[in-house]
Scaffold this motif. Structure first.
Motif, short mmCIF file in Angstrom:
data_model
loop_
_atom_site.label_atom_id
_atom_site.label_comp_id
_atom_site.label_asym_id
_atom_site.label_seq_id
_atom_site.Cartn_x
_atom_site.Cartn_y
_atom_site.Cartn_z
N ASN A 158 25.73 8.36 -92.11
CA ASN A 158 24.35 8.67 -92.56
C ASN A 158 23.72 9.72 -91.67
N GLN B 274 25.11 12.92 -92.64
CA GLN B 274 24.55 13.37 -93.92
C GLN B 274 23.12 13.87 -93.74
N ILE B 275 22.35 13.12 -92.94
CA ILE B 275 20.94 13.54 -92.71
C ILE B 275 20.91 14.86 -91.97
N ASP C 277 21.66 17.48 -94.38
CA ASP C 277 20.49 17.65 -95.26
C ASP C 277 19.39 18.41 -94.55
N ARG D 213 14.01 11.86 -98.19
CA ARG D 213 15.43 11.73 -98.50
C ARG D 213 16.17 10.98 -97.38
N TYR E 151 15.54 7.25 -97.69
CA TYR E 151 16.36 6.68 -98.77
C TYR E 151 17.82 6.51 -98.33
N THR E 152 18.32 7.51 -97.61
CA THR E 152 19.72 7.44 -97.15
C THR E 152 19.95 6.26 -96.21
N SER F 206 19.53 2.83 -98.08
CA SER F 206 20.65 2.54 -98.98
C SER F 206 21.89 2.18 -98.17
N GLY F 207 22.10 2.83 -97.02
CA GLY F 207 23.24 2.49 -96.17
C GLY F 207 23.15 1.08 -95.64
#
Length: 782
Positions: free
Chosen positions: A29, A32-33, A36, A156, A159-160, A163-164
């Motif tokens: 995550n 990913q962040i 992003d 975003r 949310y990431t 959800s993780g």
């Protein structure tokens, strides 16, 4: 959650798996962040640049036409973008042509956006029309608030993360259920079955294999447990059988133990009787040993007293006028007596060592001088057998050591005497060196050698290498035994290496410390002029004496050259009375001087500038010969010094000496020696008569025998010291005893010094001069 549930394997597997999954998910995550974040920044850049690119052409036309109204409409259009907070058009002079702005939005999360993207960004675009590219029209300046993009990014990212986390929780629940049904519940069933096994009958239980687990690890584990239960069943059956047999044996063993106990009691009583007999035997042995020691001390005195008289009388006879035949017989008798005395001393020393009563001194002494003295003492013996006696003392050997010079001399004399006795041709070498805190002395001969069997018994008392050695050479075999015992008492080691017909090599290693004051001040002073003169060496290179002489000369820094190449140096040649060629060469030598090294003792005195160097080598004698040969020291000076010393000794007044001695022969010997030394001697047969003589006459010195009838020397000395008038009277102990503690007993009783029999002129002269009263001249004159 209960403690028992936390200990279950399914829970721990789930926990560890979820923790790993959550950690991995968190890392993914975050990655990913991060991606992003960079994508949001890039998107913001692209979006703003696209907005400016769209507005660039209208703004350029407006700036070219200077249309303020259209400029305001354009800028208002730019403000409609949610991120734009300020827009303006400036001319070439940086003056604002038109501007529009709005306030930035307010939010409690704005600080996070400002931290990631900054509070705002300013974009500047230069205005120009295609037809006039070289004509600058001004700039379009747009200021944006990054919070619009930052808020989208934070939404975003939230949310990431959420959800993780939800995915991890769902995975945990699923794994927990799977592990419970697949692993924990079958294991609990097996544990429940095991808990029903009773300790008294474990062999009657077998565990059921859980369904669907026959081929996996759980089924394998249950199968192994069942095998162990079967093994336990078999072992218990064997144990019960063995227990039954043990009960049968126990009764038999009790009977055997009772029988053995009775036998042991009987043997114990017999052993106690044996111990009492051993104690009594030990007491008898100690009593006999004490009696032998007393007998040894008594016999030592009884044997040495007449023997000392014999040796003393022989010495006196040799000082008289005798024809050669008589002198030869007297010398043979004196040598035989001294050999007998040496044998007696060896026997007494071995007895003292074995009884643990041998004391060692710890005084400074020179190993170099001791070796040279021993070599000189045995030189005549070696010359009679026509063998070479060579001393090879390391020039770097320290000058003084701490130890017992008497015992070291005794060891070296024994080794040298044996080496010369068993060598018929060749040489005997003495080497000495110091390294690693230990003194090493080697005595190497080229004699008859020893067999391997002889090496094993060479240090045993009253034994030699073999029977033929004893028959051919004689001897008692006590010398090497005494050497080994003395060396071991000094915490050293003596080794021997030999082969029949190839000689013998003795090595003595002694851990002697260097005396603290040993240094350059103890070294002989070498005249620097000798280094300029140099040595013309005429000793053959293969001669054993040459290496020792060369080593010492190099230590002094004196150059060595061949005699044929250095006619201006001091000639050092090896010669004998029969070597006419060498003597003629020395007589024709034109250099400063000549030194003739004499290994045979046959050279007569030569010319005035010819110096005789007696071999084996003595360092101080070599230096003296070098000084005389070079003319640096004159023989007249030495003769004058000796004459002056003799005159001084002759000028010393004679003393009145009281000789306390019970043996008439020893009285005669001592009286004769004292008279030859220029003193007056009066005898007294025992200590009581000595006290009466002191009351009637004045004496400058007393020679006191220790073992006498009526009153011995110890008691007489104590009685003398009780009189205040005789407190300073020198009393010298003279005894034939050499047992442990004799010297200490003499000094403790009040005696001043100690000498042993037989009487010797030089020893008497030295002790009398040492204790001569300072006012003897005045006393003698009264």
């Amino acid at each position: 959650m209960s403690k028992g549930f936390k200990q279950r394997l399914s829970y721990r597997l789930t926990r560890d798996t979820v923790l790993v999954a959550m950690a991995l998910g968190l890392v993914l995550n975050v990655i990913q962040i991060t991606l992003d974040y960079f994508s949001a920044k890039e998107s913001m850049e692209k979006e703003i640049h696209a907005l400016i690119d769209i507005s660039n052409s209208p703004a350029s036309q407006i700036a070219y036409n200077i249309d303020v109204r259209l400029a305001e409409e354009l800028l208002d259009g730019l403000l409609r973008h949610p991120a734009t907070i300020d827009a303006r058009i400036t001319d070439n002079d940086n003056e604002t042509m038109a501007a529009a702005s709005k306030s930035s939005p307010v939010s409690s999360y704005r600080w996070v956006s400002d931290l990631l993207f900054g509070p705002d960004r300013v974009f500047r675009q230069e205005l120009q029309v295609p037809q006039l590219e070289d004509l600058p029209l001004g700039h379009l300046i747009v200021t944006i608030d990054t919070y619009h993009y930052g808020a989208q990014f934070l939404q975003r990212a939230g949310y990431t993360l959420i959800s993780g986390l939800l995915k991890s929780l769902i995975l945990s629940a699923a794994l927990l259920a799977i592990f419970y049904f697949v692993l924990t519940r079958p294991m609990l069933n097996v544990i429940s079955a095991l808990s029903q096994v009773q300790a008294s009958t474990p062999e009657k239980v077998r565990l059921p294999i859980p369904a669907n687990h026959r081929e996996d690890e759980i089924g394998t584990m249950v199968g192994i447990i069942n095998q162990h239960l079967e093994t336990i069943d078999s072992s218990l059956a064997q144990l019960r059988h063995a227990e039954s047999a043990m009960k049968n044996y126990s009764t038999q063993l009790e009977h055997e133990v009772a029988d053995r106990t009775r036998e042991i009691s009987e043997k114990n009583e017999a052993l106690q009787r044996g111990n009492r007999a051993l104690v009594k035997a030990k007491e008898d042995a100690v009593r006999r040993a004490r009696a032998r020691a007393n007998f040894l001390a008594s016999m030592s005195h009884e044997i040495r007293t007449p023997l000392n008289g014999v040796l003393g009388m022989l010495g006196l006879a040799l000082e008289g006028e005798l024809d050669p035949a008589q002198r030869n017989r007297m010398e043979i008798a004196l040598n035989a007596g001294e050999s007998l005395l040496g044998l007696l001393n060896d026997i007494l020393d071995i007895s003292k060592v074995e009884a643990g009563k041998l004391s060692l001194e710890n005084i400074p002494f020179s190993v170099r001088h001791l070796i040279e003295e021993c070599a000189t003492l045995h030189a005549q013996q070696a010359r009679r057998k026509q063998i070479l006696l060579v001393t090879e003392v390391d020039p770097d050997l320290p000058e003084n050591f701490l130890g017992d010079p008497t015992r070291v001399r005794q060891v070296l004399n024994n080794l040298l005497s044996n080496a010369i006795k068993f060598t018929d041709e060749g040489s005997v070498r003495i080497r000495a060196a110091y390294s690693g805190g230990s003194l090493r002395i080697d005595v190497v001969d080229t004699g008859i050698g020893m067999s391997k069997e002889g090496l094993h018994r060479i240090f045993s008392p009253f034994s030699q290498a073999d029977v033929d050695t004893t028959r051919l050479y004689g001897g008692t075999g006590l010398g090497l035994t005494l050497c080994r015992q003395l060396v071991e008492r000094m915490h050293g080691q003596i080794l021997v290496d030999s082969r029949e017909g190839s000689g013998t090599h003795f090595t003595v290693t002694l851990p002697l410390p260097i005396h603290e004051t040993s240094g350059a001040q103890d070294l002989p002073r070498v005249d620097p002029r000798l280094k300029d003169i140099g040595i013309a060496m005429a000793i053959p290179a293969d001669n054993p004496y040459r290496s020792a002489i060369e080593a010492q000369l190099r230590k002094w820094g004196i150059p060595i050259r061949g005699a044929s190449r250095d006619p201006d140096g001091i000639l050092l040649a090896l010669a004998s009375a029969e070597d006419k060629e060498t003597l003629e060469f020395a007589n024709d030598w034109q250099g400063p001087g000549v030194i003739l090294a004499d290994a045979t003792g046959t050279l007569p005195p030569g010319k005035a500038n010819h110096q005789l160097l007696s071999l084996p080598l003595r360092r101080d004698e070599l230096l003296r010969c070098l000084g005389l040969a070079a003319g640096l020291v004159h023989s007249d000076d030495q003769h004058a010094h000796r004459a002056e010393t003799i005159d001084q000794n002759a000028a010393e007044p004679s003393l009145s000496i009281l000789l306390v001695e019970d043996n008439q022969v020893n009285q005669l010997v001592a009286t004769s020696l004292l008279k030859k030394l220029g003193h007056r001697a009066e005898p007294a047969e025992n200590g009581l008569k000595a006290l009466q003589a002191l009351e009637n006459n004045h004496y400058d010195l007393v020679l006191m025998d220790c073992q006498m009838p009526v009153m011995d020397g110890y008691e007489a000395t104590q009685r003398i010291r009780q009189n205040p008038e005789w407190q300073q009277l020198p009393i010298i102990a003279v005894t034939a005893n050499v047992m442990q503690g004799d010297r200490e007993d003499c000094l403790a009783s009040g005696m001043n010094d100690y000498i042993t029999k037989p009487y010797k002129r030089e020893e008497l002269r030295a002790v009398i001069e040492r204790w001569r009263p300072s006012d003897s001249a005045e006393v003698s004159g009264r």
